[in-house]
Design a protein around this motif. Structure first.
Motif, PDB file in Angstrom:
ATOM      1  N   PRO A  54      10.525   4.624   6.442  1.00  0.00           N
ATOM      2  CA  PRO A  54      10.269   4.677   7.888  1.00  0.00           C
ATOM      3  C   PRO A  54      10.267   3.278   8.524  1.00  0.00           C
ATOM      4  CG  PRO A  54       8.840   6.214   6.759  1.00  0.00           C
ATOM      5  CD  PRO A  54       9.532   5.409   5.682  1.00  0.00           C
ATOM      6  N   ASP A  55       9.871   2.270   7.751  1.00  0.00           N
ATOM      7  CA  ASP A  55       9.873   0.909   8.303  1.00  0.00           C
ATOM      8  C   ASP A  55      11.234   0.229   8.170  1.00  0.00           C
ATOM      9  OD1 ASP A  55       7.254   1.135   9.085  1.00  0.00           O
ATOM     10  OD2 ASP A  55       6.439   0.158   7.314  1.00  0.00           O
ATOM     11  N   TRP A  56      11.864   0.314   6.963  1.00  0.00           N
ATOM     12  CA  TRP A  56      13.141  -0.399   6.843  1.00  0.00           C
ATOM     13  C   TRP A  56      14.270   0.290   7.585  1.00  0.00           C
ATOM     14  CZ3 TRP A  56      16.780   2.436   4.310  1.00  0.00           C
ATOM     15  CH2 TRP A  56      16.436   3.170   3.178  1.00  0.00           C
ATOM     16  N   ALA A  58      -0.407   7.696   5.430  1.00  0.00           N
ATOM     17  CA  ALA A  58      -1.100   6.407   5.364  1.00  0.00           C
ATOM     18  C   ALA A  58      -1.153   5.769   6.751  1.00  0.00           C
ATOM     19  CB  ALA A  58      -0.385   5.487   4.370  1.00  0.00           C
ATOM     20  N   ASP A  59      -0.037   5.821   7.468  1.00  0.00           N
ATOM     21  CA  ASP A  59      -0.016   5.240   8.820  1.00  0.00           C
ATOM     22  C   ASP A  59      -0.927   6.020   9.768  1.00  0.00           C
ATOM     23  OD1 ASP A  59       1.609   3.156   8.222  1.00  0.00           O
ATOM     24  OD2 ASP A  59       3.373   3.878   9.299  1.00  0.00           O
ATOM     25  N   ALA A  60      -1.097   7.321   9.510  1.00  0.00           N
ATOM     26  CA  ALA A  60      -1.932   8.150  10.381  1.00  0.00           C
ATOM     27  C   ALA A  60      -3.406   7.762  10.276  1.00  0.00           C
ATOM     28  CB  ALA A  60      -1.760   9.627  10.039  1.00  0.00           C
ATOM     29  N   SER A  76       0.836  -1.205   0.000  1.00  0.00           N
ATOM     30  CA  SER A  76       0.000   0.000   0.000  1.00  0.00           C
ATOM     31  C   SER A  76       0.867   1.249   0.000  1.00  0.00           C
ATOM     32  CB  SER A  76      -0.907   0.023   1.230  1.00  0.00           C
ATOM     33  OG  SER A  76      -1.574  -1.207   1.370  1.00  0.00           O
ATOM     34  N   HIS A  77       1.913   1.251   0.830  1.00  0.00           N
ATOM     35  CA  HIS A  77       2.802   2.414   0.889  1.00  0.00           C
ATOM     36  C   HIS A  77       3.422   2.695  -0.479  1.00  0.00           C
ATOM     37  CE1 HIS A  77       2.562   3.292   5.071  1.00  0.00           C
ATOM     38  NE2 HIS A  77       2.996   2.122   5.474  1.00  0.00           N
ATOM     39  N   ILE A  78       3.878   1.643  -1.136  1.00  0.00           N
ATOM     40  CA  ILE A  78       4.524   1.805  -2.441  1.00  0.00           C
ATOM     41  C   ILE A  78       3.516   2.312  -3.469  1.00  0.00           C
ATOM     42  CG2 ILE A  78       5.567   0.516  -4.363  1.00  0.00           C
ATOM     43  CD1 ILE A  78       6.954  -1.230  -2.196  1.00  0.00           C
ATOM     44  N   THR A 122       4.209  10.388   2.504  1.00  0.00           N
ATOM     45  CA  THR A 122       2.994   9.634   2.176  1.00  0.00           C
ATOM     46  C   THR A 122       2.860   8.432   3.115  1.00  0.00           C
ATOM     47  OG1 THR A 122       3.992   8.146   0.525  1.00  0.00           O
ATOM     48  CG2 THR A 122       3.154  10.260  -0.258  1.00  0.00           C
ATOM     49  N   HIS A 123       4.002   7.866   3.523  1.00  0.00           N
ATOM     50  CA  HIS A 123       3.992   6.767   4.497  1.00  0.00           C
ATOM     51  C   HIS A 123       3.345   7.250   5.799  1.00  0.00           C
ATOM     52  CE1 HIS A 123       5.997   3.056   6.308  1.00  0.00           C
ATOM     53  NE2 HIS A 123       5.521   3.683   7.364  1.00  0.00           N
ATOM     54  N   TRP A 124       3.749   8.443   6.208  1.00  0.00           N
ATOM     55  CA  TRP A 124       3.223   8.997   7.458  1.00  0.00           C
ATOM     56  C   TRP A 124       1.709   9.180   7.371  1.00  0.00           C
ATOM     57  CZ3 TRP A 124       0.447  13.033   9.365  1.00  0.00           C
ATOM     58  CH2 TRP A 124       0.536  13.251  10.748  1.00  0.00           C
ATOM     59  N   THR A 149      11.599   7.056  13.345  1.00  0.00           N
ATOM     60  CA  THR A 149      11.654   6.990  11.872  1.00  0.00           C
ATOM     61  C   THR A 149      10.313   7.407  11.271  1.00  0.00           C
ATOM     62  OG1 THR A 149      10.967   4.668  11.816  1.00  0.00           O
ATOM     63  CG2 THR A 149      13.345   5.113  11.900  1.00  0.00           C
ATOM     64  N   HIS A 150       9.338   7.652  12.113  1.00  0.00           N
ATOM     65  CA  HIS A 150       7.995   8.022  11.649  1.00  0.00           C
ATOM     66  C   HIS A 150       7.622   9.447  12.051  1.00  0.00           C
ATOM     67  CE1 HIS A 150       7.607   3.757  10.847  1.00  0.00           C
ATOM     68  NE2 HIS A 150       6.420   3.927  10.322  1.00  0.00           N
ATOM     69  N   TYR A 151       8.605  10.340  12.163  1.00  0.00           N
ATOM     70  CA  TYR A 151       8.281  11.735  12.477  1.00  0.00           C
ATOM     71  C   TYR A 151       7.968  12.478  11.186  1.00  0.00           C
ATOM     72  CZ  TYR A 151      10.262  11.221  17.198  1.00  0.00           C
ATOM     73  OH  TYR A 151      10.520  10.844  18.485  1.00  0.00           O
ATOM     74  N   ARG A 196      11.527   1.037  18.943  1.00  0.00           N
ATOM     75  CA  ARG A 196      10.092   0.882  19.091  1.00  0.00           C
ATOM     76  C   ARG A 196       9.427   1.271  17.786  1.00  0.00           C
ATOM     77  NH1 ARG A 196       5.968   2.792  22.144  1.00  0.00           N
ATOM     78  NH2 ARG A 196       6.825   4.872  22.379  1.00  0.00           N
ATOM     79  N   HIS A 197       8.500   0.436  17.301  1.00  0.00           N
ATOM     80  CA  HIS A 197       7.877   0.671  16.009  1.00  0.00           C
ATOM     81  C   HIS A 197       7.126   2.006  16.008  1.00  0.00           C
ATOM     82  CE1 HIS A 197       6.378  -0.073  12.102  1.00  0.00           C
ATOM     83  NE2 HIS A 197       5.150  -0.380  12.452  1.00  0.00           N
ATOM     84  N   ARG A 198       7.247   2.689  14.878  1.00  0.00           N
ATOM     85  CA  ARG A 198       6.590   3.980  14.679  1.00  0.00           C
ATOM     86  C   ARG A 198       7.004   5.015  15.720  1.00  0.00           C
ATOM     87  NH1 ARG A 198       0.403   3.105  12.661  1.00  0.00           N
ATOM     88  NH2 ARG A 198       0.848   1.726  10.948  1.00  0.00           N
ATOM     89  N   THR A 199       8.291   5.162  15.886  1.00  0.00           N
ATOM     90  CA  THR A 199       8.771   6.265  16.720  1.00  0.00           C
ATOM     91  C   THR A 199       9.599   7.206  15.855  1.00  0.00           C
ATOM     92  OG1 THR A 199      10.568   4.836  17.522  1.00  0.00           O
ATOM     93  CG2 THR A 199       8.621   5.064  18.935  1.00  0.00           C
TER      94      THR A 199
HETATM   95 ZN   LIG Z   1       5.143   2.560   9.163  1.00  0.00          ZN
END
Ligand SMILES: [Zn+2]
Length: 173
Positions: free
Chosen positions: A32-34, A89-91, A5-7, A85-87, A53-55, A48-51
Motif C-alpha cells: 500500500p505504501d510502495w 496496522a494503519d487503522a 512493523s508492517h513486515i 495486515t497493513h490496513w 492503495t489503502h482500501y 494522497r497518502h493512505r487513499t
Molecule cells: Zn500505509
C-alpha cells in the motif's frame, strides 16, 4: 506505521500457516505504501497518502481471489493477506485508513491512538511476532497445530486421498 512493523506483523501472520509465504506476505504488507511511489513515478501524478492503495475492500478481494479463484503458489492470496495486515496496522494509528472507494471516511480501530514510529507501534509488532513464534514453536518441527490442520501435508503423506484434500484445503480452522 513503519515498514519494519508492517513486515514483522505480516510475517507473523504467515509463519504459522505457511513459512514459505512470509516473503510474499511481507511484500504485500508494504505494497500500500510502495504502490503510492510507483504510481507517482510511473503516472507522474501526486497520490494522497493512505487513499486508494489503502482500501481494505480491494486487498480483501485480492486475497479472496487468490484463495478461491486462481493463484500461483499462494502468492496472490498471501500478497493480499499481507496488504490487509497493513490496513489493520494503519487503522490503529491516528491518521486511520479508508474502507473502500465509496467513502473518504477514515476508519480507526481501538480508538486509533497509535502514533507512527512510537513505542506502542513496536510493542504491537513485537506482540504479533511473539504469538507467531509461540504457535510455531508449539507445533514443533513436524508437529501438529491444534487449530490448523495441514491438509496439504496429509495428502502428501498419503494419509488422505485427493478428494478429501480438495474438499478440506480451505479449512484453515
Ligand atoms: Zn500505509
Amino acid at each position: 506505521m513503519k515498514w519494519v512493523s508492517h513486515i514483522a506483523i505480516a510475517a507473523a501472520v504467515a509463519a504459522p500457516f505457511s513459512p514459505a509465504a512470509m516473503p510474499v506476505a511481507a511484500l504485500g504488507a508494504t505494497a500500500p505504501d510502495w504502490l503510492e511511489w510507483v504510481e507517482e513515478g510511473v503516472l507522474h501524478r501526486r497520490v494522497r497518502h493512505r487513499t486508494h492503495t489503502h482500501y481494505l475492500a480491494v486487498w480483501l478481494l485480492v486475497a479472496l481471489f487468490g484463495f478461491l479463484v486462481w493463484d500461483f503458489r499462494g502468492w496472490i492470496a498471501w500478497f493480499g493477506v499481507g496488504a490487509c495486515t497493513h490496513w489493520f496496522a494503519d487503522a490503529l494509528t491516528i491518521q486511520g485508513v479508508p474502507l473502500g472507494w465509496w467513502s473518504d471516511r477514515r476508519v480507526h480501530l481501538f480508538g486509533g491512538r497509535v502514533r507512527t514510529g512510537s513505542g506502542a507501534e513496536f510493542v504491537i509488532a513485537a506482540v504479533c511476532v511473539s504469538i507467531a513464534a509461540l504457535v510455531v514453536w508449539q507445533s514443533g518441527p513436524h508437529g501438529f497445530l491444534p487449530f490448523f490442520y495441514n491438509w496439504g501435508e496429509f495428502y502428501g503423506r498419503g494419509l488422505i486421498d485427493g478428494l478429501e484434500w480438495r474438499s478440506h484445503r480451505f479449512n484453515y480452522l
